[in-house]
Design a protein around this motif. Structure first.
Motif, mmCIF file in Angstrom:
data_model
loop_
_atom_site.group_PDB
_atom_site.id
_atom_site.type_symbol
_atom_site.label_atom_id
_atom_site.label_comp_id
_atom_site.label_asym_id
_atom_site.label_seq_id
_atom_site.Cartn_x
_atom_site.Cartn_y
_atom_site.Cartn_z
ATOM 1 N N ASP A 94 0.822 -1.210 0.000
ATOM 2 C CA ASP A 94 0.000 0.000 0.000
ATOM 3 C C ASP A 94 0.850 1.252 0.000
ATOM 4 O OD1 ASP A 94 -2.872 -0.626 0.032
ATOM 5 O OD2 ASP A 94 -2.432 -1.692 1.889
ATOM 6 N N GLU A 95 1.972 1.191 0.721
ATOM 7 C CA GLU A 95 2.802 2.391 0.859
ATOM 8 C C GLU A 95 3.674 2.659 -0.371
ATOM 9 O OE1 GLU A 95 4.860 -0.924 3.336
ATOM 10 O OE2 GLU A 95 2.828 -0.318 2.749
ATOM 11 N N LEU A 96 3.546 1.835 -1.421
ATOM 12 C CA LEU A 96 4.231 2.080 -2.689
ATOM 13 C C LEU A 96 3.169 2.234 -3.777
ATOM 14 C CD1 LEU A 96 7.094 -0.587 -2.437
ATOM 15 C CD2 LEU A 96 7.216 1.850 -1.855
ATOM 16 N N PRO A 97 2.514 3.396 -3.835
ATOM 17 C CA PRO A 97 1.371 3.574 -4.745
ATOM 18 C C PRO A 97 1.799 3.873 -6.167
ATOM 19 C CG PRO A 97 1.772 5.600 -3.561
ATOM 20 C CD PRO A 97 2.763 4.595 -3.019
ATOM 21 N N PRO A 98 0.886 3.722 -7.120
ATOM 22 C CA PRO A 98 1.181 4.129 -8.490
ATOM 23 C C PRO A 98 1.678 5.571 -8.542
ATOM 24 C CG PRO A 98 -0.847 2.877 -8.433
ATOM 25 C CD PRO A 98 -0.455 3.102 -7.001
ATOM 26 N N GLY A 99 2.726 5.761 -9.328
ATOM 27 C CA GLY A 99 3.327 7.086 -9.458
ATOM 28 C C GLY A 99 4.621 7.241 -8.701
ATOM 29 N N MET A 206 9.320 2.138 -11.663
ATOM 30 C CA MET A 206 8.256 3.146 -11.728
ATOM 31 C C MET A 206 6.910 2.442 -11.550
ATOM 32 S SD MET A 206 9.788 5.421 -14.899
ATOM 33 C CE MET A 206 9.484 4.118 -16.095
ATOM 34 N N VAL A 207 6.298 2.628 -10.393
ATOM 35 C CA VAL A 207 5.076 1.890 -10.062
ATOM 36 C C VAL A 207 3.908 2.398 -10.899
ATOM 37 C CG1 VAL A 207 3.430 1.300 -8.241
ATOM 38 C CG2 VAL A 207 5.877 1.408 -7.728
ATOM 39 N N THR A 208 3.211 1.456 -11.554
ATOM 40 C CA THR A 208 2.048 1.808 -12.378
ATOM 41 C C THR A 208 0.740 1.254 -11.819
ATOM 42 O OG1 THR A 208 2.327 -0.161 -13.768
ATOM 43 C CG2 THR A 208 3.444 1.851 -14.490
ATOM 44 N N ASP A 209 0.820 0.261 -10.914
ATOM 45 C CA ASP A 209 -0.397 -0.429 -10.476
ATOM 46 C C ASP A 209 -0.095 -1.255 -9.239
ATOM 47 O OD1 ASP A 209 0.263 -3.410 -11.362
ATOM 48 O OD2 ASP A 209 0.928 -2.087 -12.984
ATOM 49 N N TYR A 210 -1.129 -1.907 -8.690
ATOM 50 C CA TYR A 210 -0.982 -2.800 -7.539
ATOM 51 C C TYR A 210 -1.045 -4.269 -7.958
ATOM 52 C CZ TYR A 210 -1.431 0.941 -4.046
ATOM 53 O OH TYR A 210 -1.230 2.053 -3.248
ATOM 54 N N ASP A 211 -0.570 -4.592 -9.153
ATOM 55 C CA ASP A 211 -0.668 -5.966 -9.633
ATOM 56 C C ASP A 211 -2.137 -6.386 -9.500
ATOM 57 O OD1 ASP A 211 1.027 -7.955 -10.854
ATOM 58 O OD2 ASP A 211 0.694 -9.211 -9.101
ATOM 59 N N ARG A 230 2.523 7.366 -18.741
ATOM 60 C CA ARG A 230 2.755 8.669 -19.382
ATOM 61 C C ARG A 230 3.231 9.710 -18.380
ATOM 62 N NH1 ARG A 230 -2.629 8.186 -23.166
ATOM 63 N NH2 ARG A 230 -1.613 7.081 -24.910
ATOM 64 N N ALA A 231 2.636 9.712 -17.204
ATOM 65 C CA ALA A 231 3.086 10.646 -16.163
ATOM 66 C C ALA A 231 4.465 10.259 -15.657
ATOM 67 C CB ALA A 231 2.078 10.671 -15.021
ATOM 68 N N ASN A 232 4.675 8.954 -15.488
ATOM 69 C CA ASN A 232 5.969 8.482 -15.012
ATOM 70 C C ASN A 232 7.088 8.838 -15.979
ATOM 71 O OD1 ASN A 232 4.977 7.377 -12.656
ATOM 72 N ND2 ASN A 232 5.089 5.258 -13.334
ATOM 73 N N ALA A 233 6.828 8.753 -17.279
ATOM 74 C CA ALA A 233 7.857 9.013 -18.282
ATOM 75 C C ALA A 233 8.388 10.441 -18.176
ATOM 76 C CB ALA A 233 7.300 8.754 -19.682
ATOM 77 N N ASN A 235 8.375 12.315 -15.472
ATOM 78 C CA ASN A 235 9.148 12.403 -14.232
ATOM 79 C C ASN A 235 10.490 11.688 -14.360
ATOM 80 O OD1 ASN A 235 7.263 13.931 -12.851
ATOM 81 N ND2 ASN A 235 6.197 12.146 -12.018
ATOM 82 N N ALA A 236 10.495 10.577 -15.095
ATOM 83 C CA ALA A 236 11.748 9.855 -15.309
ATOM 84 C C ALA A 236 12.744 10.710 -16.079
ATOM 85 C CB ALA A 236 11.479 8.553 -16.054
ATOM 86 N N ALA A 237 12.265 11.441 -17.077
ATOM 87 C CA ALA A 237 13.145 12.325 -17.843
ATOM 88 C C ALA A 237 13.741 13.404 -16.946
ATOM 89 C CB ALA A 237 12.377 12.949 -19.005
ATOM 90 N N ARG A 238 12.925 13.956 -16.045
ATOM 91 C CA ARG A 238 13.439 14.953 -15.091
ATOM 92 C C ARG A 238 14.500 14.344 -14.185
ATOM 93 N NH1 ARG A 238 8.480 16.522 -11.826
ATOM 94 N NH2 ARG A 238 10.056 17.590 -10.558
ATOM 95 N N LEU A 239 14.241 13.127 -13.719
ATOM 96 C CA LEU A 239 15.174 12.456 -12.823
ATOM 97 C C LEU A 239 16.512 12.219 -13.510
ATOM 98 C CD1 LEU A 239 15.757 10.942 -10.157
ATOM 99 C CD2 LEU A 239 14.775 8.908 -11.222
ATOM 100 N N VAL A 240 16.468 11.669 -14.730
ATOM 101 C CA VAL A 240 17.710 11.380 -15.444
ATOM 102 C C VAL A 240 18.469 12.660 -15.753
ATOM 103 C CG1 VAL A 240 18.657 10.502 -17.613
ATOM 104 C CG2 VAL A 240 16.909 9.200 -16.396
ATOM 105 N N ALA A 241 17.753 13.702 -16.141
ATOM 106 C CA ALA A 241 18.410 14.972 -16.448
ATOM 107 C C ALA A 241 19.133 15.518 -15.223
ATOM 108 C CB ALA A 241 17.390 15.982 -16.962
ATOM 109 N N ARG A 242 18.488 15.408 -14.061
ATOM 110 C CA ARG A 242 19.118 15.899 -12.832
ATOM 111 C C ARG A 242 20.348 15.061 -12.476
ATOM 112 N NH1 ARG A 242 17.499 20.056 -9.248
ATOM 113 N NH2 ARG A 242 19.084 20.138 -7.622
#
Length: 291
Positions: A94-99, A206-211, A230-233, A235-242
Motif C-alpha cells: 500500500d505504501e508504494l502507490p502508483p506514481g 516506476m510503479v504503475t499499479d498494484y498488480d 505517461r506521467a511516469n515518463a 518524471n523519469a526524464a526529469r530524474l535522469v536529467a538531474r
C-alpha cells in the motif's frame, strides 16, 4: 580512471529521452545479436549519454523477445560505465502507490526463457550477484529524485516474472506474502548481464499499479498502466536529467565491485578457452581476457 558515460535503458512508455543534446543515432554491431534499437548517443550538460529503448521504438518487443545480451554488449561497446534502468512495475505494498519510484536494491529472478549469461561452455565465469545494484549510483538517483520533488523510495526487492501475461491472483498473493516490493518483467537477466560486463547498474522501478492482489483496486490492464506510464515518463526524464547534470566526469569506483566483477570470476584455464567465444567476449570481458 575511465571517463563516466551514463547509459539509460528506457522501459514501457520511455522510448526517447528528452533533454539530450548533440544527439546522433549510431548503429553498433554486436556478436550477440540485434539490440532493441539503434542507440541514441548525446549528452545532458557535459555528461555523455547512451539511450536505448528496451522494447524498441513503438514497443515492438515483448519482455521475452528482448535480446538482453546484445543490449548490454552494445552499451559496453559505446563506453557506458553506469546504467540507469527505467522500468514500469507493479507494487505489492500500500505504501508504494502508483506514481512513486522505487530504487530497488535486490532482485529475484523467476524468468525461464532468456539467455542469462555471456559465458558458457568454453569460457566459464561466476560473478557475484549478492549486491546487484551500485549503491553510489543508487544514492545519486535518490538525491536527484528528492531535489526534483519526486516521490522516490530507496531500497526494495524486485521480482522478475517471465510474462508477457500479468500475474494470476495466486502468484500475486504469493509474492506479496514473500515480502517482495515490486514486480516487473525486464530487469532479469539485464542486471546479471550488466554485472558480467562490469557496468554499474541501478533500477528506477516506476510503479504503475498494484498488480492484482489489492482488494480495493481492479486487476491490472494495459489501459490503466499506460495512463500512469505517461506521467511516469515525464518524471523519469526529469530524474535522469538531474542525475546527468550532477554526474562526475570520471567513473566512480563501485563500492560493491560491480566495475571489477570479472577480476576473480573466470574459471576456465586460458589454454582451454574456446577462441570463438573469447572473440565474442572482446567488449564484455576483454579487460581480463586480454592481459
Amino acid at each position: 580512471m575511465a571517463r563516466a558515460v551514463l547509459g539509460v535503458i528506457g522501459g514501457s512508455g520511455v522510448y526517447d529521452l528528452p533533454g539530450m543534446e548533440d544527439v546522433r543515432e549510431e548503429p553498433i554491431a554486436s556478436p550477440w545479436g540485434e539490440p532493441s534499437a539503434v542507440p541514441r548517443i548525446g549528452r545532458i550538460g557535459t555528461t555523455p549519454i547512451v539511450f536505448l529503448p528496451r522494447h524498441g521504438r513503438g514497443h515492438r518487443l515483448s519482455p521475452s523477445d528482448i535480446d538482453y545480451r546484445a543490449n548490454i554488449d552494445v552499451m559496453k561497446r559505446a563506453g557506458v560505465t553506469d546504467i540507469v534502468s527505467l522500468s514500469a512495475c507493479g507494487s505489492f505494498k500500500d505504501e508504494l502507490p502508483p506514481g512513486c519510484f522505487v530504487l530497488v536494491d535486490q532482485f529475484v529472478d523467476r524468468t525461464h526463457r532468456r539467455e542469462s549469461s555471456f559465458f558458457g561452455a568454453g569460457c566459464v565465469a561466476h560473478v557475484s550477484m549478492a549486491h546487484p545494484v551500485g549503491p553510489a549510483l543508487q544514492q545519486r538517483l535518490y538525491d536527484a529524485g528528492v531535489a526534483e520533488g519526486l516521490d522516490v523510495r530507496r531500497g526494495g526487492t524486485y521480482v522478475c516474472m517471465e510474462g508477457p501475461q500479468f500475474s494470476s491472483l495466486a502468484e500475486s498473493l504469493g509474492y506479496k506474502a514473500m515480502g517482495y516490493d515490486v514486480i516487473g518483467m525486464t530487469n532479469m537477466p539485464e542486471a546479471k548481464l550488466a554485472r558480467e560486463a562490469e557496468i554499474t547498474y541501478a533500477t528506477v522501478a516506476m510503479v504503475t499499479d498494484y498488480d492484482c492482489w489489492h482488494p480495493g483496486h481492479a486487476a491490472v490492464d494495459v489501459a490503466a498502466v499506460i495512463a500512469v506510464v505517461r506521467a511516469n515518463a515525464a518524471n523519469a526524464a526529469r530524474l535522469v536529467a538531474r542525475v546527468a547534470r550532477d554526474f562526475p566526469e570520471e567513473h566512480e569506483p563501485c563500492p560493491v565491485g560491480s566495475d571489477t566483477a570479472l577480476e576473480v570470476a573466470i574459471m576456465t584455464a586460458p589454454e582451454m578457452r574456446d577462441p570463438a567465444l573469447v572473440a565474442k567476449l572482446d567488449a564484455v570481458a576483454g579487460r581480463v581476457l586480454n592481459r
